[in-house]
Motif scaffolding. Structure first.
Motif, PDB file in Angstrom:
ATOM      1  N   UNK A 102       0.815  -1.223   0.000  1.00 35.33           N
ATOM      2  CA  UNK A 102       0.000   0.000   0.000  1.00 35.33           C
ATOM      3  C   UNK A 102       0.844   1.267   0.000  1.00 35.33           C
ATOM      4  N   UNK A 103       2.071   1.189   0.469  1.00 34.99           N
ATOM      5  CA  UNK A 103       2.922   2.384   0.519  1.00 34.99           C
ATOM      6  C   UNK A 103       3.189   2.953  -0.865  1.00 34.99           C
ATOM      7  N   UNK A 128      -1.594   4.563   4.406  1.00 41.24           N
ATOM      8  CA  UNK A 128      -1.444   3.161   4.786  1.00 41.24           C
ATOM      9  C   UNK A 128      -0.015   2.669   4.528  1.00 41.24           C
ATOM     10  N   UNK A 129       0.540   1.953   5.489  1.00 32.10           N
ATOM     11  CA  UNK A 129       1.898   1.431   5.367  1.00 32.10           C
ATOM     12  C   UNK A 129       1.933  -0.091   5.334  1.00 32.10           C
ATOM     13  N   UNK A 130       0.801  -0.723   5.070  1.00 29.15           N
ATOM     14  CA  UNK A 130       0.733  -2.182   5.047  1.00 29.15           C
ATOM     15  C   UNK A 130       1.332  -2.733   3.755  1.00 29.15           C
ATOM     16  N   UNK A 131       2.144  -3.751   3.913  1.00 31.94           N
ATOM     17  CA  UNK A 131       2.668  -4.522   2.789  1.00 31.94           C
ATOM     18  C   UNK A 131       2.442  -5.982   3.148  1.00 31.94           C
ATOM     19  N   UNK A 167      10.082  -4.186  -0.259  1.00 40.81           N
ATOM     20  CA  UNK A 167      11.314  -3.536   0.187  1.00 40.81           C
ATOM     21  C   UNK A 167      11.085  -2.835   1.527  1.00 40.81           C
ATOM     22  N   UNK A 168      12.153  -2.515   2.219  1.00 42.37           N
ATOM     23  CA  UNK A 168      12.027  -1.831   3.503  1.00 42.37           C
ATOM     24  C   UNK A 168      11.507  -0.403   3.329  1.00 42.37           C
ATOM     25  N   UNK A 169      11.941   0.276   2.270  1.00 40.89           N
ATOM     26  CA  UNK A 169      11.486   1.646   2.004  1.00 40.89           C
ATOM     27  C   UNK A 169      10.896   1.713   0.608  1.00 40.89           C
ATOM     28  N   UNK A 170       9.859   2.548   0.467  1.00 46.46           N
ATOM     29  CA  UNK A 170       9.170   2.697  -0.810  1.00 46.46           C
ATOM     30  C   UNK A 170       8.959   4.184  -1.080  1.00 46.46           C
TER      31      UNK A 170
END
Length: 72
Positions: free
Chosen positions: A8-9, A17-20, A63-66
């Motif tokens: 979602x990021x 939303x930060x859900x993956x 990935x850790x960051x998007x």
């Protein structure tokens, strides 16, 4: 089949939303993504929603960051 994910990021939303989520098979990932889209983002479960979500699946793990996509 290899692991797939949806994140979602990558998409701007009012909730930020930060859900993956990821899974080893498409069916499991699709069910989790649909439940999330309905419960959190207020979408209605429909064939069109399922098709759209499926088109957003990517191989691997999130990935850790998007960097989010720009709003249209």
């Amino acid at each position: 089949m290899s692991r797939q994910y949806i994140d979602c990021r990558e998409f701007p939303s009012a909730t930020n939303c930060t859900v993956a989520m990821s899974a080893d098979n498409e069916k499991e990932l699709l069910e989790a993504a649909v439940q999330h889209a309905v419960a959190v983002h207020g979408h209605a479960d429909s064939p069109d929603l399922r098709k759209q979500l499926k088109s957003l699946f990517k191989p691997g793990t999130p990935p850790l960051k998007v960097v989010p996509a720009k709003a249209a």
